[in-house]
Write a protein that holds these residues in place. Structure first.
Motif, PDB file in Angstrom:
ATOM      1  N   LEU A  31      -8.937   3.555   6.022  1.00 19.57           N
ATOM      2  CA  LEU A  31      -8.435   2.561   5.149  1.00 19.57           C
ATOM      3  C   LEU A  31      -8.247   2.812   3.785  1.00 19.57           C
ATOM      4  CD1 LEU A  31     -10.074  -0.678   6.925  1.00 19.57           C
ATOM      5  CD2 LEU A  31      -7.633   0.183   7.333  1.00 19.57           C
ATOM      6  N   LEU A  32      -9.245   3.698   3.472  1.00 23.10           N
ATOM      7  CA  LEU A  32      -9.340   4.242   1.937  1.00 23.10           C
ATOM      8  C   LEU A  32      -8.216   5.190   1.849  1.00 23.10           C
ATOM      9  CD1 LEU A  32     -13.247   4.733   0.921  1.00 23.10           C
ATOM     10  CD2 LEU A  32     -11.584   3.195   0.097  1.00 23.10           C
ATOM     11  N   LEU A  33      -8.009   6.076   2.651  1.00 22.61           N
ATOM     12  CA  LEU A  33      -6.934   6.988   2.391  1.00 22.61           C
ATOM     13  C   LEU A  33      -5.444   6.229   2.660  1.00 22.61           C
ATOM     14  CD1 LEU A  33      -5.740   9.930   1.874  1.00 22.61           C
ATOM     15  CD2 LEU A  33      -6.232  10.281   4.507  1.00 22.61           C
ATOM     16  N   ARG A  34      -5.455   5.605   3.608  1.00 26.42           N
ATOM     17  CA  ARG A  34      -4.158   4.934   3.514  1.00 26.42           C
ATOM     18  C   ARG A  34      -3.949   4.043   2.542  1.00 26.42           C
ATOM     19  NH1 ARG A  34      -5.153   3.192  10.059  1.00 26.42           N
ATOM     20  NH2 ARG A  34      -4.701   0.902   9.139  1.00 26.42           N
ATOM     21  N   SER A  35      -4.901   3.242   2.030  1.00 25.53           N
ATOM     22  CA  SER A  35      -4.466   2.509   0.865  1.00 25.53           C
ATOM     23  C   SER A  35      -4.260   3.295  -0.400  1.00 25.53           C
ATOM     24  CB  SER A  35      -5.727   1.710   0.607  1.00 25.53           C
ATOM     25  OG  SER A  35      -5.497   0.944  -0.447  1.00 25.53           O
ATOM     26  N   ALA A  36      -5.106   4.462  -0.741  1.00 24.78           N
ATOM     27  CA  ALA A  36      -4.797   5.137  -1.617  1.00 24.78           C
ATOM     28  C   ALA A  36      -3.408   5.721  -1.945  1.00 24.78           C
ATOM     29  CB  ALA A  36      -6.147   6.261  -1.741  1.00 24.78           C
ATOM     30  N   VAL A  37      -2.932   6.150  -0.665  1.00 27.78           N
ATOM     31  CA  VAL A  37      -1.854   6.764  -0.816  1.00 27.78           C
ATOM     32  C   VAL A  37      -0.518   5.847  -0.685  1.00 27.78           C
ATOM     33  CG1 VAL A  37      -0.084   8.450   0.444  1.00 27.78           C
ATOM     34  CG2 VAL A  37      -2.613   8.798   0.060  1.00 27.78           C
ATOM     35  N   PHE A  38      -0.505   4.904   0.329  1.00 33.94           N
ATOM     36  CA  PHE A  38       0.582   4.019   0.668  1.00 33.94           C
ATOM     37  C   PHE A  38       0.578   2.917  -0.559  1.00 33.94           C
ATOM     38  CE2 PHE A  38      -0.129   5.363   5.343  1.00 33.94           C
ATOM     39  CZ  PHE A  38       0.859   6.555   5.079  1.00 33.94           C
ATOM     40  N   VAL A  39      -0.522   2.318  -0.675  1.00 28.54           N
ATOM     41  CA  VAL A  39      -0.525   1.091  -1.546  1.00 28.54           C
ATOM     42  C   VAL A  39      -0.567   1.593  -2.924  1.00 28.54           C
ATOM     43  CG1 VAL A  39      -1.640  -0.944  -2.115  1.00 28.54           C
ATOM     44  CG2 VAL A  39      -1.457  -0.378   0.180  1.00 28.54           C
ATOM     45  N   GLU A  93      -0.642   5.166  -4.823  1.00 32.54           N
ATOM     46  CA  GLU A  93       0.201   6.213  -5.066  1.00 32.54           C
ATOM     47  C   GLU A  93       1.714   5.673  -4.806  1.00 32.54           C
ATOM     48  OE1 GLU A  93       1.429  10.652  -3.314  1.00 32.54           O
ATOM     49  OE2 GLU A  93      -0.643   9.765  -3.296  1.00 32.54           O
ATOM     50  N   GLN A  94       2.033   5.278  -3.818  1.00 31.73           N
ATOM     51  CA  GLN A  94       3.528   4.855  -3.438  1.00 31.73           C
ATOM     52  C   GLN A  94       3.908   3.624  -3.914  1.00 31.73           C
ATOM     53  OE1 GLN A  94       4.156   5.955   0.539  1.00 31.73           O
ATOM     54  NE2 GLN A  94       3.621   8.097   0.274  1.00 31.73           N
ATOM     55  N   GLN A  95       3.012   2.733  -4.505  1.00 32.31           N
ATOM     56  CA  GLN A  95       3.278   1.392  -5.068  1.00 32.31           C
ATOM     57  C   GLN A  95       3.852   0.580  -4.061  1.00 32.31           C
ATOM     58  OE1 GLN A  95       4.964   2.204  -9.005  1.00 32.31           O
ATOM     59  NE2 GLN A  95       3.005   2.946  -9.785  1.00 32.31           N
ATOM     60  N   PRO A 131      18.688   3.133   8.187  1.00 33.13           N
ATOM     61  CA  PRO A 131      17.642   2.994   7.287  1.00 33.13           C
ATOM     62  C   PRO A 131      17.248   1.460   6.726  1.00 33.13           C
ATOM     63  CG  PRO A 131      18.925   4.859   6.477  1.00 33.13           C
ATOM     64  CD  PRO A 131      19.894   4.025   7.361  1.00 33.13           C
ATOM     65  N   PHE A 132      15.978   1.276   6.466  1.00 35.96           N
ATOM     66  CA  PHE A 132      15.666  -0.242   6.196  1.00 35.96           C
ATOM     67  C   PHE A 132      14.610   0.022   5.113  1.00 35.96           C
ATOM     68  CE2 PHE A 132      13.205   1.215   9.702  1.00 35.96           C
ATOM     69  CZ  PHE A 132      11.729   0.687   9.277  1.00 35.96           C
ATOM     70  N   ASP A 133      14.328  -1.059   4.140  1.00 40.12           N
ATOM     71  CA  ASP A 133      13.560  -1.102   3.478  1.00 40.12           C
ATOM     72  C   ASP A 133      12.195  -1.821   3.956  1.00 40.12           C
ATOM     73  OD1 ASP A 133      11.800  -3.184   1.362  1.00 40.12           O
ATOM     74  OD2 ASP A 133      12.933  -1.446   0.003  1.00 40.12           O
ATOM     75  N   ASP A 134      11.048  -0.914   3.785  1.00 39.43           N
ATOM     76  CA  ASP A 134       9.762  -1.348   4.182  1.00 39.43           C
ATOM     77  C   ASP A 134       8.726  -1.505   3.097  1.00 39.43           C
ATOM     78  OD1 ASP A 134       7.446  -2.207   5.611  1.00 39.43           O
ATOM     79  OD2 ASP A 134       7.217  -0.325   6.624  1.00 39.43           O
ATOM     80  N   ALA A 135       8.401  -2.662   2.363  1.00 39.09           N
ATOM     81  CA  ALA A 135       7.508  -2.753   1.252  1.00 39.09           C
ATOM     82  C   ALA A 135       7.964  -1.908   0.121  1.00 39.09           C
ATOM     83  CB  ALA A 135       6.035  -2.564   1.661  1.00 39.09           C
ATOM     84  N   GLY A 136       9.516  -1.723  -0.115  1.00 43.81           N
ATOM     85  CA  GLY A 136       9.849  -1.102  -1.264  1.00 43.81           C
ATOM     86  C   GLY A 136      10.240   0.406  -0.893  1.00 43.81           C
ATOM     87  N   VAL A 137       9.902   0.833   0.118  1.00 45.13           N
ATOM     88  CA  VAL A 137      10.096   2.048   0.481  1.00 45.13           C
ATOM     89  C   VAL A 137      11.217   2.226   1.780  1.00 45.13           C
ATOM     90  CG1 VAL A 137       8.935   4.538   1.338  1.00 45.13           C
ATOM     91  CG2 VAL A 137       7.718   2.971  -0.105  1.00 45.13           C
TER      92      VAL A 137
END
Length: 156
Positions: free
Chosen positions: A26-34, A36-38, A140-146
């Motif tokens: 969860l730490l890695l997923r949050s650090a990158v997806f939430v 870093e990738q905002q 393609p579709f938008d998923d949380a801004g990406v």
């Protein structure tokens, strides 16, 4: 984290994941997806600890370098789902993304031969998955801004 190139792959079924391992995922997923990738999204979806989930980790010592989650058929729908594919920032540029996808597909073919595997790729990574035979489904579709592209592959 160390920047050596040696690492090992570990695969853990969801019902055998320790609290410490889950925390690390969860730490890695949050650090990158939430962060870093905002891309604020609901990562905790209740599927991580399912016996039908598998967590694939590329580790070096105690460091988590690469991670992906596989959800077996019947957990979401009839397909296998590959998701949460992430490389730690310090480990990028070493080919771990390709190695992670290859290792995930090896496991999926052994465990669920003849199934279909689907994923929702960030659009800029679509060519990575296409190299392994994944084909785009729909638009393609938008998923949380990406921007994402749904893709699938029939496993032989």
């Amino acid at each position: 984290m160390s920047t050596q190139t040696s690492h090992q792959w570990l695969l853990t079924p969801g019902d055998q994941v320790s609290v410490e391992q889950l925390h690390q995922f969860l730490l890695l997923r949050s650090a990158v997806f939430v962060a870093e990738q905002q891309s604020p999204y609901q990562d905790v979806d209740g599927l991580d600890l399912s016996p039908s989930a598998c967590h694939l980790r590329g580790i070096q010592g105690e460091d988590l370098l690469a991670y992906a989650r596989l959800l077996g058929p019947g957990l979401v729908d009839d397909d296998i789902h590959l998701g949460r594919v992430v490389i730690a920032p310090i480990a990028r540029g070493r080919g771990l993304g390709d190695a992670l996808v290859a290792e995930a597909l090896r496991h999926a073919r052994r465990t669920w031969p003849g199934s279909t595997i689907t994923l929702e790729a960030q659009s800029h990574l679509q060519s990575l998955y296409a190299r392994y035979g994944f084909t785009a489904l729909g638009e393609p579709f938008d998923d949380a801004g990406v921007e994402h592209q749904r893709m699938s592959l029939a496993l032989g």
